[in-house]
Write a protein that holds these residues in place. Structure first.
Motif, PDB file in Angstrom:
ATOM      1  N   SER A 134       0.821  -1.210   0.000  1.00 56.50           N
ATOM      2  CA  SER A 134       0.000   0.000   0.000  1.00 56.50           C
ATOM      3  C   SER A 134       0.855   1.260   0.000  1.00 56.50           C
ATOM      4  CB  SER A 134      -0.905   0.033   1.228  1.00 56.50           C
ATOM      5  OG  SER A 134      -1.847  -1.009   1.157  1.00 56.50           O
ATOM      6  N   ALA A 135       2.133   1.106   0.313  1.00 51.84           N
ATOM      7  CA  ALA A 135       3.023   2.270   0.378  1.00 51.84           C
ATOM      8  C   ALA A 135       4.450   1.835   0.126  1.00 51.84           C
ATOM      9  CB  ALA A 135       2.913   2.950   1.737  1.00 51.84           C
ATOM     10  N   GLY A 136       5.247   2.786  -0.287  1.00 51.85           N
ATOM     11  CA  GLY A 136       6.674   2.569  -0.462  1.00 51.85           C
ATOM     12  C   GLY A 136       7.432   3.548   0.419  1.00 51.85           C
ATOM     13  N   ASP A 137       8.658   3.171   0.797  1.00 51.65           N
ATOM     14  CA  ASP A 137       9.428   4.007   1.713  1.00 51.65           C
ATOM     15  C   ASP A 137      10.907   3.803   1.446  1.00 51.65           C
ATOM     16  OD1 ASP A 137       9.918   5.717   3.926  1.00 51.65           O
ATOM     17  OD2 ASP A 137      10.234   3.967   5.200  1.00 51.65           O
ATOM     18  N   ILE A 138      11.683   4.856   1.681  1.00 52.84           N
ATOM     19  CA  ILE A 138      13.139   4.752   1.635  1.00 52.84           C
ATOM     20  C   ILE A 138      13.596   4.521   3.065  1.00 52.84           C
ATOM     21  CG2 ILE A 138      15.293   5.880   1.033  1.00 52.84           C
ATOM     22  CD1 ILE A 138      13.614   7.754  -0.761  1.00 52.84           C
ATOM     23  N   TYR A 139      14.195   3.373   3.330  1.00 53.73           N
ATOM     24  CA  TYR A 139      14.660   3.064   4.677  1.00 53.73           C
ATOM     25  C   TYR A 139      15.931   3.834   5.010  1.00 53.73           C
ATOM     26  CZ  TYR A 139      15.748   0.255   8.758  1.00 53.73           C
ATOM     27  OH  TYR A 139      16.023  -0.154  10.036  1.00 53.73           O
ATOM     28  N   GLY A 140      16.784   4.031   4.006  1.00 56.93           N
ATOM     29  CA  GLY A 140      18.017   4.779   4.223  1.00 56.93           C
ATOM     30  C   GLY A 140      19.033   4.475   3.144  1.00 56.93           C
ATOM     31  N   CYS A 141      20.128   5.225   3.160  1.00 55.22           N
ATOM     32  CA  CYS A 141      21.216   5.029   2.202  1.00 55.22           C
ATOM     33  C   CYS A 141      22.542   5.035   2.953  1.00 55.22           C
ATOM     34  CB  CYS A 141      21.240   6.134   1.152  1.00 55.22           C
ATOM     35  SG  CYS A 141      19.861   6.088   0.006  1.00 55.22           S
ATOM     36  N   SER A 142      23.518   4.367   2.384  1.00 53.49           N
ATOM     37  CA  SER A 142      24.824   4.270   3.020  1.00 53.49           C
ATOM     38  C   SER A 142      25.905   4.173   1.953  1.00 53.49           C
ATOM     39  CB  SER A 142      24.868   3.035   3.919  1.00 53.49           C
ATOM     40  OG  SER A 142      26.172   2.823   4.408  1.00 53.49           O
ATOM     41  N   ASP A 143      27.110   4.603   2.329  1.00 55.54           N
ATOM     42  CA  ASP A 143      28.245   4.416   1.424  1.00 55.54           C
ATOM     43  C   ASP A 143      28.975   3.110   1.727  1.00 55.54           C
ATOM     44  OD1 ASP A 143      29.313   5.179   3.819  1.00 55.54           O
ATOM     45  OD2 ASP A 143      30.604   6.743   3.003  1.00 55.54           O
ATOM     46  N   GLN A 144      28.496   2.349   2.691  1.00 57.30           N
ATOM     47  CA  GLN A 144      29.061   1.031   3.023  1.00 57.30           C
ATOM     48  C   GLN A 144      28.355  -0.014   2.163  1.00 57.30           C
ATOM     49  OE1 GLN A 144      31.633   0.846   5.269  1.00 57.30           O
ATOM     50  NE2 GLN A 144      31.454   3.069   5.268  1.00 57.30           N
ATOM     51  N   ILE A 145      28.925  -0.289   0.996  1.00 58.23           N
ATOM     52  CA  ILE A 145      28.279  -1.169   0.018  1.00 58.23           C
ATOM     53  C   ILE A 145      28.669  -2.613   0.298  1.00 58.23           C
ATOM     54  CG2 ILE A 145      28.056  -1.687  -2.434  1.00 58.23           C
ATOM     55  CD1 ILE A 145      28.720   1.276  -2.927  1.00 58.23           C
ATOM     56  N   PRO A 146      27.688  -3.520   0.431  1.00 57.82           N
ATOM     57  CA  PRO A 146      28.008  -4.939   0.634  1.00 57.82           C
ATOM     58  C   PRO A 146      28.748  -5.508  -0.573  1.00 57.82           C
ATOM     59  CG  PRO A 146      25.640  -4.515   0.940  1.00 57.82           C
ATOM     60  CD  PRO A 146      26.266  -3.260   0.432  1.00 57.82           C
ATOM     61  N   GLY A 147      29.555  -6.510  -0.338  1.00 59.09           N
ATOM     62  CA  GLY A 147      30.372  -7.102  -1.390  1.00 59.09           C
ATOM     63  C   GLY A 147      29.572  -7.652  -2.547  1.00 59.09           C
ATOM     64  N   TYR A 148      28.386  -8.223  -2.272  1.00 58.28           N
ATOM     65  CA  TYR A 148      27.593  -8.826  -3.340  1.00 58.28           C
ATOM     66  C   TYR A 148      26.946  -7.782  -4.269  1.00 58.28           C
ATOM     67  CZ  TYR A 148      23.803  -7.944  -0.016  1.00 58.28           C
ATOM     68  OH  TYR A 148      22.939  -7.370   0.878  1.00 58.28           O
ATOM     69  N   LEU A 149      26.950  -6.501  -3.876  1.00 58.02           N
ATOM     70  CA  LEU A 149      26.425  -5.449  -4.750  1.00 58.02           C
ATOM     71  C   LEU A 149      27.498  -4.736  -5.543  1.00 58.02           C
ATOM     72  CD1 LEU A 149      23.626  -3.696  -2.658  1.00 58.02           C
ATOM     73  CD2 LEU A 149      23.366  -5.178  -4.632  1.00 58.02           C
ATOM     74  N   ARG A 150      28.759  -4.942  -5.168  1.00 54.75           N
ATOM     75  CA  ARG A 150      29.844  -4.272  -5.864  1.00 54.75           C
ATOM     76  C   ARG A 150      30.036  -4.893  -7.235  1.00 54.75           C
ATOM     77  NH1 ARG A 150      33.454  -4.392  -0.666  1.00 54.75           N
ATOM     78  NH2 ARG A 150      32.650  -2.527   0.325  1.00 54.75           N
ATOM     79  N   PRO A 151      30.289  -4.044  -8.240  1.00 55.79           N
ATOM     80  CA  PRO A 151      30.532  -4.615  -9.568  1.00 55.79           C
ATOM     81  C   PRO A 151      31.821  -5.423  -9.557  1.00 55.79           C
ATOM     82  CG  PRO A 151      30.688  -2.189  -9.605  1.00 55.79           C
ATOM     83  CD  PRO A 151      30.331  -2.608  -8.219  1.00 55.79           C
ATOM     84  N   SER A 152      31.806  -6.564 -10.248  1.00 60.41           N
ATOM     85  CA  SER A 152      33.003  -7.414 -10.277  1.00 60.41           C
ATOM     86  C   SER A 152      34.046  -6.777 -11.178  1.00 60.41           C
ATOM     87  CB  SER A 152      32.643  -8.813 -10.776  1.00 60.41           C
ATOM     88  OG  SER A 152      32.115  -8.717 -12.092  1.00 60.41           O
ATOM     89  N   ALA A 153      35.300  -6.927 -10.749  1.00 53.64           N
ATOM     90  CA  ALA A 153      36.428  -6.390 -11.529  1.00 53.64           C
ATOM     91  C   ALA A 153      36.875  -7.469 -12.495  1.00 53.64           C
ATOM     92  CB  ALA A 153      37.560  -5.971 -10.607  1.00 53.64           C
ATOM     93  N   GLY A 154      36.513  -7.344 -13.722  1.00 52.21           N
ATOM     94  CA  GLY A 154      36.966  -8.359 -14.652  1.00 52.21           C
ATOM     95  C   GLY A 154      36.192  -8.395 -15.845  1.00 52.21           C
TER      96      GLY A 154
END
Length: 154
Positions: A134-154
């Motif tokens: 029924s609604a959407g919300d932004i919980y928050g943002c951070s510059d601490q990016i989890p490893g599984y979201l980081r683009p792979s180098a290669g």
């Protein structure tokens, strides 16, 4: 006949004794250094509290704004958000969520916002939910990016 003159030292001692009986003894003088140390301690404690409060509640390096949401179906919510960063080259991760009528979270999504040339970026995302949102919300943002979201180098 004349009486001898009273001894002035004895008289002043007697007067001091009467004064002490009537009004009590004089308080010891407060030490100035103790007051200065206490004053400095209060100022330092106040500055420490102000610094910690600024760290916790001061301006954020990443600001977000919810631009809108659309309930697509019983299991999908489309959200649009605006992310503004102090350092536009810094990638951030934002947590958006779908909520039901009772404001219970029924879906969550982590959105990677890569670095860009612009300080403000518009992001659209789809949040899958376990019940009709029924609604959407932004919980928050951070510059601490989890490893599984980081683009792979290669």
């Amino acid at each position: 006949m004349t009486e001898p003159a009273p001894d002035s030292a004895a008289t002043s001692a007697a007067a001091a004794a009467r004064h002490a009986d009537r009004y009590g003894t004089k308080r010891p003088a407060r030490r100035l250094w103790l007051m200065v140390v206490l004053g400095v301690g209060v100022v330092v404690a106040g500055l420490a509290v102000a610094y910690l409060g600024f760290q916790q509640y001061g301006p954020n390096a990443v600001e977000t704004e919810q631009l809108g949401y659309v309930v697509v179906d019983d299991a999908t919510l489309e959200m649009r958000i605006k992310v503004t960063r102090d350092d536009p080259q810094q990638a951030v991760v934002c947590f958006v969520r779908a909520m039901d009528r009772d404001l219970v979270e029924v879906g969550r999504r982590e959105v990677l916002v890569p670095g860009s040339d612009s300080t403000s970026v518009l992001v659209s995302t789809t949040v899958k939910s376990s019940a009709r949102a029924s609604a959407g919300d932004i919980y928050g943002c951070s510059d601490q990016i989890p490893g599984y979201l980081r683009p792979s180098a290669g």
